[in-house]
Design a protein around this motif. Structure first.
Motif, mmCIF file in Angstrom:
data_model
loop_
_atom_site.group_PDB
_atom_site.id
_atom_site.type_symbol
_atom_site.label_atom_id
_atom_site.label_comp_id
_atom_site.label_asym_id
_atom_site.label_seq_id
_atom_site.Cartn_x
_atom_site.Cartn_y
_atom_site.Cartn_z
ATOM 1 N N ASN A 57 53.158 15.397 32.538
ATOM 2 C CA ASN A 57 51.730 15.195 32.116
ATOM 3 C C ASN A 57 51.567 14.484 30.785
ATOM 4 O O ASN A 57 50.255 14.288 30.438
ATOM 5 N N LYS A 60 48.919 11.429 30.548
ATOM 6 C CA LYS A 60 47.498 12.033 30.623
ATOM 7 C C LYS A 60 47.005 12.443 29.157
ATOM 8 O O LYS A 60 45.967 12.252 28.870
ATOM 9 N N LEU A 61 48.199 13.438 28.633
ATOM 10 C CA LEU A 61 47.532 14.078 27.382
ATOM 11 C C LEU A 61 47.434 13.027 26.148
ATOM 12 O O LEU A 61 46.564 13.340 25.429
ATOM 13 N N ARG A 63 46.603 9.837 26.803
ATOM 14 C CA ARG A 63 45.248 9.200 26.757
ATOM 15 C C ARG A 63 44.284 9.975 26.341
ATOM 16 O O ARG A 63 43.386 9.497 25.453
ATOM 17 N N TYR A 64 44.045 11.168 26.629
ATOM 18 C CA TYR A 64 43.092 12.148 25.973
ATOM 19 C C TYR A 64 42.913 12.231 24.595
ATOM 20 O O TYR A 64 41.967 12.178 24.242
ATOM 21 N N VAL A 65 44.277 12.489 23.986
ATOM 22 C CA VAL A 65 44.230 12.460 22.545
ATOM 23 C C VAL A 65 43.827 11.314 21.721
ATOM 24 O O VAL A 65 43.004 11.505 21.097
ATOM 25 N N ARG A 67 41.748 8.775 23.106
ATOM 26 C CA ARG A 67 40.370 8.900 23.190
ATOM 27 C C ARG A 67 39.611 9.535 22.366
ATOM 28 O O ARG A 67 38.528 9.181 21.720
ATOM 29 N N LYS A 68 39.913 10.976 22.132
ATOM 30 C CA LYS A 68 39.286 11.894 21.272
ATOM 31 C C LYS A 68 39.236 11.495 19.828
ATOM 32 O O LYS A 68 38.258 11.738 18.936
#
Length: 71
Positions: A57, A60-61, A63-65, A67-68
């Motif tokens: 994953n 996905k991780l 991309r999330y980091v 974006r944040k």
């Protein structure tokens, strides 16, 4: 198997492993067993499955980091 199938399988195995590790830890605690082998091996299995889960994953991780922290 597709990557998504493997990821889902690993996630389900991880949940099962965490549950069994918790259950065997509780049994170990209640019976005051010092070297309860099943608990130890399920704990190692849980760590290995967690590492594989994070690896599968990782995109996905990241991309999330990203974006944040862009905000």
């Amino acid at each position: 198997m597709k990557r998504e199938d493997i990821s889902c399988t690993v996630s389900l195995l991880l949940l099962f492993s965490v549950a069994v590790t918790g259950l065997t830890g509780y049994i170990q605690s209640q019976l005051e067993l010092r070297k309860f082998v099943p608990h130890r091996y399920f704990a190692y299995t849980t760590l290995a499955l967690a590492a594989v889960h994070v690896y599968l994953n990782a995109p996905k991780l990241w991309r999330y980091v990203r974006r944040k922290f862009k905000r």
